[in-house]
Design an enzyme around this catalytic site. Structure first.
Site, PDB file in Angstrom:
ATOM      1  N   HIS A 171       0.884  -1.359  -0.309  1.00  0.00           N
ATOM      2  CA  HIS A 171       0.229  -0.129   0.057  1.00  0.00           C
ATOM      3  C   HIS A 171       1.220   1.316  -0.055  1.00  0.00           C
ATOM      4  O   HIS A 171       0.819   2.194  -0.977  1.00  0.00           O
ATOM      5  CB  HIS A 171      -1.074  -0.026   1.155  1.00  0.00           C
TER       6      HIS A 171
HETATM    7  C1  BDR Z   1      -3.411   1.338   5.241  1.00  0.00           C
HETATM    8  O1  BDR Z   1      -3.093   1.128   6.505  1.00  0.00           O
HETATM    9  C2  BDR Z   1      -2.116   0.280   7.579  1.00  0.00           C
HETATM   10  O2  BDR Z   1      -2.323  -0.666   8.013  1.00  0.00           O
HETATM   11  C3  BDR Z   1      -1.256   0.296   6.403  1.00  0.00           C
HETATM   12  O3  BDR Z   1       0.509   0.753   6.863  1.00  0.00           O
HETATM   13  C4  BDR Z   1      -1.474   1.322   5.488  1.00  0.00           C
HETATM   14  O4  BDR Z   1      -0.637   2.728   5.219  1.00  0.00           O
HETATM   15  C5  BDR Z   1      -3.996   0.087   4.317  1.00  0.00           C
HETATM   16  O5  BDR Z   1      -4.675   0.680   4.633  1.00  0.00           O
END
Ligand code: BDR
Ligand code: CA
Length: 307
Positions: A239
Site C-alpha cells: 500500500h
Molecule cells: C494502510 O493501513 C495501514 O495498515 C497500512 O500501513 C497502510 O497505510 C492500508 O489500508
C-alpha cells in the site's frame, strides 16, 4: 535531477517501512523530515521505528518528530494483528541514533515550510491524516505553501479493509481526512483500488534480497514478516510504497479528479469516501502500471534505478 523535498508522515508499520526505505534510496526524493502519527501501532513505537529505519540506513541526520498520539476525536484503532507488536513484524533494526525533535510533528512541518518559503515541499502521508489536519488548522499560512499532499487511503470502487467500504488510514481519523480533502490544496489520494494491484510475492521478495543492498534485504525481511501473519496468501499488497512511487513517477498512475467527502458517522460506514457535488476536487489514483511500479521499487532499493 532535482530531487523533490518531502516530509514523510507515517505510522510504521511494515508497508510504511518499505515506503520509507524506498524514499531514502531514491535519487528523485530528498527527505527533509519524518513525522510520526499513531495508527498501525501507538505513537511511541511508530516514532522509534522511524528512528530505527534511519539508523539502519545511515540517514540519522534526518529529523524525526512525533505527532498526534490519537485521532482528532480522541478514539484510536490499531493493526497489531498485521504489523506485529513492534509494528515491524519483529524484523531486527538498530535503535535510533538521535532522539526525536522536541517540536511536535505539525510544528516541524510548519517550520520547514517557513524556513524555505520559495522551495517546494510535499507531504507523503502514509497513515491517518491527523498531523496534516493539525498543520492546516494551526498554521494555515504555512500549509498554503505546501506543494503536493500525496496520501495513501480510502476505497473508491473496491471493498474496504476495516469496514465494507472503509479503509484503515481514513477510518482511523475521518475528521482529519475530511479537513485535508476540503483544504483546496493539491491533494492526491492513493486508495486500495490501486494499492491492492501492486503486490509482492515470494519471487519478488527473493529478488529484493538478492540485490544485496541494506535497503533491499531489509525490505525483503519486512515483506517476509508481512506474509507471516497471512501464511495462506501468495502475495501481499504494497500500500504505502505506492505513495512514493506516485511522487517519483506520476506516469505510472491514472488519476481521476473526484469530489470526495468522508463519512464521519459512528456506524460501520465511518471512514467511507462519499461522492459529493459540493466537495472540493482532489486527484484520486484509480489505476496503476503495477509491473512498472514493482520494477521501480526493486531497482531503487537495489540502487540501480534509472530515475
Ligand atoms: C494502510 O493501513 C495501514 O495498515 C497500512 O500501513 C497502510 O497505510 C492500508 O489500508
Ligand atoms: Ca501506513
Amino acid at each position: 535531477m532535482n530531487a523533490r523535498r518531502v516530509i514523510i508522515d507515517t505510522d510504521p508499520g511494515l508497508d510504511d517501512a518499505i515506503a520509507i526505505l524506498f524514499a531514502l534510496a531514491s535519487p528523485a526524493l530528498s527527505v527533509a523530515a519524518i513525522t510520526t502519527v499513531a495508527g498501525n501501532i501507538g505513537l511511541t513505537r511508530t516514532t522509534a521505528n522511524a528512528g530505527r529505519l534511519l539508523a539502519a540506513t545511515g540517514h540519522e541526520a534526518i529529523p524525526v518528530a512525533a505527532g498526534a498520539d490519537r485521532p482528532l476525536d480522541g478514539q484510536g484503532i490499531t493493526e497489531e494483528a498485521i504489523h506485529g507488536e513492534d509494528g515491524l513484524g519483529g524484523v531486527f533494526l538498530p535503535e535510533p541514533v538521535r532522539a526525536p525533535a522536541e517540536l511536535p510533528a505539525h510544528h516541524l512541518m510548519a517550520q520547514l515550510l517557513d524556513d524555505h518559503p520559495g522551495d517546494c515541499l510535499d507531504i507523503l502521508a502514509l497513515g491517518p491524516l491527523t498531523n496534516v489536519a493539525l498543520l492546516l488548522a494551526e498554521f494555515p499560512a504555512a500549509a498554503r505553501r505546501l506543494g503536493r499532499i500525496i496520501a495513501m487511503g480510502g476505497a473508491v470502487e473496491v471493498r474496504g479493509n476495516v469496514g465494507p467500504r472503509s479503509e484503515f488510514n481514513i477510518a482511523c481519523d475521518p475528521e482529519a481526512a475530511a479537513r485535508v480533502f476540503a483544504s483546496g490544496l493539491d491533494v492526491t489520494l492513493i486508495p486500495l483500488d490501486v494499492t491492492r494491484k501492486v503486490r509482492a510475492d515470494a519471487v519478488y521478495l527473493e529478488r529484493l534480497r538478492a540485490s544485496g543492498t541494506t535497503s533491499g534485504i531489509l525490505a525483503a525481511d519486512l515483506i517476509a514478516a508481512y506474509f507471516a501473519g497471512e501464511a495462506d496468501r501468495t502475495s501481499r499488497p504494497l500500500h504505502d510504497p505506492c505513495v512514493m512511487l506516485q511522487a517519483v513517477r506520476q506516469d505510472l498512475f491514472s488519476i481521476r479528479r473526484l469530489r470526495l467527502d468522508v463519512d464521519c458517522s459512528r456506524n460501520e460506514d465511518r471512514g467511507t469516501l462519499l461522492s459529493s457535488a459540493s466537495a472540493a476536487e482532489i486527484g484520486v489514483a484509480m489505476d496503476v502500471d503495477a509491473s512498472g511500479a514493482l520494477e521501480l521499487l526493486a531497482t531503487t532499493l537495489a540502487g540501480t534505478a534509472e530515475t
